[in-house]
Design an enzyme around this catalytic site. Structure first.
Site, short mmCIF file in Angstrom:
data_model
loop_
_atom_site.label_atom_id
_atom_site.label_comp_id
_atom_site.label_asym_id
_atom_site.label_seq_id
_atom_site.Cartn_x
_atom_site.Cartn_y
_atom_site.Cartn_z
N ASP A 243 -1.23 0.26 -7.96
CA ASP A 243 -1.01 1.20 -6.87
C ASP A 243 0.07 2.20 -7.21
O ASP A 243 0.97 1.91 -8.00
CB ASP A 243 -0.55 0.37 -5.66
CG ASP A 243 -0.85 1.05 -4.36
OD1 ASP A 243 -1.31 2.20 -4.37
OD2 ASP A 243 -0.61 0.42 -3.32
N HIS B 162 2.21 5.74 -5.15
CA HIS B 162 2.27 6.77 -4.12
C HIS B 162 3.03 7.95 -4.67
O HIS B 162 4.07 7.78 -5.30
CB HIS B 162 2.92 6.22 -2.85
CG HIS B 162 2.08 5.17 -2.19
ND1 HIS B 162 2.27 3.83 -2.43
CD2 HIS B 162 1.01 5.28 -1.37
CE1 HIS B 162 1.34 3.16 -1.76
NE2 HIS B 162 0.57 4.00 -1.12
N GLN C 295 -3.33 -4.59 -7.02
CA GLN C 295 -3.70 -3.18 -7.21
C GLN C 295 -2.73 -2.52 -8.19
O GLN C 295 -1.55 -2.83 -8.19
CB GLN C 295 -3.58 -2.42 -5.89
CG GLN C 295 -4.55 -2.87 -4.84
CD GLN C 295 -4.37 -2.03 -3.58
OE1 GLN C 295 -3.26 -1.84 -3.10
NE2 GLN C 295 -5.48 -1.55 -3.04
N HIS D 217 -2.03 8.48 -2.09
CA HIS D 217 -2.20 7.12 -2.62
C HIS D 217 -3.10 7.24 -3.84
O HIS D 217 -4.04 8.01 -3.83
CB HIS D 217 -2.99 6.21 -1.67
CG HIS D 217 -2.51 6.15 -0.28
ND1 HIS D 217 -1.45 5.37 0.09
CD2 HIS D 217 -2.98 6.71 0.86
CE1 HIS D 217 -1.29 5.46 1.40
NE2 HIS D 217 -2.20 6.27 1.89
N LYS E 38 -10.40 12.52 -0.32
CA LYS E 38 -10.14 11.72 -1.51
C LYS E 38 -11.11 12.03 -2.63
O LYS E 38 -12.17 12.64 -2.41
CB LYS E 38 -10.25 10.24 -1.17
CG LYS E 38 -11.65 9.83 -0.72
CD LYS E 38 -11.78 8.33 -0.63
CE LYS E 38 -13.18 7.92 -0.17
NZ LYS E 38 -13.37 6.48 -0.14
N ARG F 261 -6.63 -9.64 1.44
CA ARG F 261 -7.49 -9.11 2.50
C ARG F 261 -8.58 -10.11 2.80
O ARG F 261 -9.13 -10.72 1.88
CB ARG F 261 -8.14 -7.80 2.05
CG ARG F 261 -7.13 -6.71 1.77
CD ARG F 261 -7.83 -5.44 1.33
NE ARG F 261 -6.83 -4.46 0.94
CZ ARG F 261 -7.11 -3.28 0.40
NH1 ARG F 261 -8.37 -2.94 0.20
NH2 ARG F 261 -6.15 -2.45 0.07
N CYS G 77 1.43 0.43 0.96
CA CYS G 77 2.05 1.69 1.35
C CYS G 77 3.22 1.59 2.32
O CYS G 77 4.24 2.25 2.10
CB CYS G 77 1.02 2.71 1.82
SG CYS G 77 -0.45 2.02 2.53
#
Length: 594
Positions: free
Chosen positions: A339, A341, A337, A467, A421, A319, A290
């Site tokens: 991912d 946004h 990911q 996200h 979420k 991670r 992000c």
RNA sequence: GCCAGAAUAGCUCAGGGGUAGAGCAACGCUCUCGUAAAGCGUAGGUCGUGGGUUCAAAUCCCACUUCUGGCUCCA
């Protein structure tokens, strides 16, 4: 911030629903019988708790030594004795002081008693000479437990009350069913789960590997696995373009400033790898995408006319995960990911959420996951952002879920501090639930990075930021996909779609011809020209789960055809090459299994 | 990270202080084969890594790495 929920959810959530069932009582009672057996073998054992769980039960003990598999057999035998002695389960309501006296040698029970509130009734259940602090309910008599319908499965360590600072107890897991037949079915299902295990299939089908000498939790995608990933990525990218997204690419490392601003160095540091120094500055490898996306947003002054912006990236993040939790493809230290946004005005939020959800469901359907459940998490005690924004966000999530007729579970107060979420859990072919997609609001990042847009009234305003990850991560998705299809991927994903099998060596030349023809038609095909009998080749192809086996021999060569055998055992003899190509292309087009 | 178990040929596994074993795979030869395994042969290993005990260690002990089942974590 977008901690795309990266969780293995193998624990069904039907535990509560089952709480009242007879099976639950049976399981709980069997746990008591097991504790009884353990106490008779280890009189000095301290007993902790022993609830019924999905598919069985467990009980935690503090014992003078570690248990071995032989101990389990012995405990099982003892249990059979108890069961056949036909003891009644009797409930007794007692006072607090009676309870304390009764369990004076059982420190864990004493602690539990102290934890009970004053107005709560204290009851014990007794069978044989075994007494346990327990709310019940239980079955009437130990004879209701069929001696051949239960089995002790494993021993594991478990902290008292789940607290790693407290004693590590030994937990025995067991399973019990109404009949030996149900037990057999359950054990068969466990075997099936083993057969489908992505770690086993990953090796057998040559899809991926990990390397001890190069680091745990890091995945190497072999050509066949990589081909599947490529096909998924390709599909994924096209779908995103079709749905109004743009693709972006961002770096893998960034200076400390970035992570200080985002706050990750404050609240996510233990999951981040140590800084590397470059030209006297600390750089961190990214655990999330992000902040990078936000920098692109901030590279220009943004007008309300540009919004919504939907930016997607297959972002590879790293991670730190504790060594004990790593698990095949499902829990790793480096992963990509899918991912994205979405940055939009407050007015656009509702429509955007609905779009994402719809998009998500369509993608899951394509991969043949049809049972999907939503988990909606709302505002926790500690949070950032305006209440009005939270309300708007939550209501948009609710409306979206309703518009798609999705069953959902509300987790009141379960959201992250930065926003509410929705997580989606999908059910695989064996009925196991996996948490994959997540759609999260973020009221924190726009604030911290001071993201703005110029609205129609000429004033600078704060955009909403969402996200989302649909598949979650490629590694995890691939693991689930392998298990869902048991390695027999749909034709459009199969790394090898067809294998040409000449019945004998004289037909290899024709096999070559067929191979070339199909390659021209962009079918992923190989030819098995090994000096083996046809049966052996078929067996090999079958084990590799190749969708189509194209058998060629004298007849086919003469007629310029192939005879198809599918991996499901169906046969289509003497198909013209054009028809064969047509058939396979059709299946690819339909994204069907075979 | 914690508890328990494990690591032996490419894979699946046996062995358990004194010369390293099998099946499959690989390679070679024979057979020329019609819908899930033809036959014979050859090669393949510092028994996860490092230390220790011992005349001698793959085997016993210690540490580490990795894996497995759990716990814990996943604000």
């Amino acid at each position: 911030m977008n901690h795309f929920a990266y969780v293995v959810s193998q624990q069904g959530e039907d535990i509560m629903a089952e709480a009242s069932s007879e099976l639950h009582a049976l399981r709980h009672s069997t746990a008591h019988v097991m504790a009884d057996a353990v106490l008779s073998l280890f009189p000095e054992a301290k007993i902790a708790i022993g609830p019924a769980i999905e598919d069985g039960f467990y009980y935690d003990f503090e014992l003078p030594r570690s248990l071995t598999p032989d101990d389990l057999d012995e405990i099982e035998n003892k249990m059979r004795e108890i069961v056949s002695s036909k003891y009644d389960f009797e409930k007794k309501v007692i006072t607090r002081s009676e309870a304390k006296k009764m369990f004076k040698d059982q420190p864990y029970k004493l602690e539990l008693i102290d934890g009970l509130s004053r107005d709560e009734e204290i009851s014990v259940y007794v069978h044989n000479s075994f007494k346990d602090l327990c709310r019940g309910p239980h079955i009437k008599n130990t004879s209701l437990i069929h001696p051949k319908a239960f089995k002790l499965l494993t021993v594991a360590g478990a902290y008292w009350r789940g607290d790693e600072k407290r004693t590590m107890l030994q937990r025995i897991y067991g399973t019990v069913w109404n009949s030996p037949k149900e037990l057999r079915e359950y054990l068969e299902k466990r075997k099936e789960i083993e057969r489908r295990d992505h770690r086993r299939l990953g090796k057998e089908l040559d899809l991926y590997s990990t390397h001890e000498e190069a680091g745990a939790g890091l995945i190497y995608w072999h050509p066949k696995g990589a081909r599947i990933r490529h096909l998924i990525e390709d599909f994924w990218k096209n779908e995103h373009f079709k749905n109004g997204y743009e693709l972006i690419y961002t770096p893998h490392i960034g200076k400390a400033w970035l992570w200080q601003t985002s706050g990750h160095l404050g609240f996510y540091k233990e999951n981040m790898y140590a800084a590397m120094e470059i030209d006297n500055a600390d750089y961190y490898i990214k655990p999330m995408n992000c902040p990078f996306h936000i920098l692109i947003y901030k590279s220009a002054l943004r007008s309300y006319r540009e919004l919504p912006l939907r930016w997607a990236e297959l972002g590879t993040v790293y991670r730190y995960e504790r060594s004990g939790v790593l698990h095949g493809l499902l829990r790793v230290r480096g992963f990509t990911q899918d991912d994205a946004h979405i940055i939009c005005t407050p007015d656009q939020v509702e429509e955007e959420i609905e779009r994402v959800l719809k998009f998500s469901l369509a993608i899951w359907k394509t991969f043949q996951f049809t049972e999907i459940k939503a988990y909606l998490a709302t505002k926790p005690e500690k949070s950032v952002g305006e209440d009005a924004d939270w309300d708007k966000a939550i209501s948009s999530l609710q409306k979206a879920v309703a518009s798609q007729n999705l069953p959902y579970v509300l987790d009141e107060g379960g959201g992250a501090f930065y926003g509410p979420k929705i997580d989606l859990k999908v059910k695989d072919a064996l009925g196991r639930e996996w948490q994959m997609s997540t759609i999260q609001f973020d009221f924190n990042m726009p604030e911290r990075f001071n993201m703005t847009f110029v609205d129609s009234d000429g004033r600078e305003k704060r955009p909403f930021m969402i996200h989302r990850a649909l598949l979650g991560s490629f590694e995890r998705f691939f693991g689930v996909l392998i298990e869902h299809f048991a390695g027999a991927f749909p034709v459009w994903l199969a790394p090898v779609q067809a294998v040409v099998i000449p019945v004998a060596l004289p037909f290899t030349e024709y096999a070559q011809e067929v191979l070339k023809y199909l390659r021209q038609a962009e079918i992923r095909v190989i030819s098995d020209e090994s000096d083996e009998r046809m049966n052996a080749k078929i067996r090999k192809a079958q084990q590799q789960k190749i969708p189509y086996m194209l058998i060629v021999g004298e007849n086919e060569q003469a007629a310029r055809t192939v005879s198809i055998r599918t991996r499901t055992g169906e046969k289509m003899n003497n198909l013209a090459l054009t028809d064969c190509v047509e058939l396979i292309k059709q299946k690819v087009q339909e994204k069907s299994l075979i």
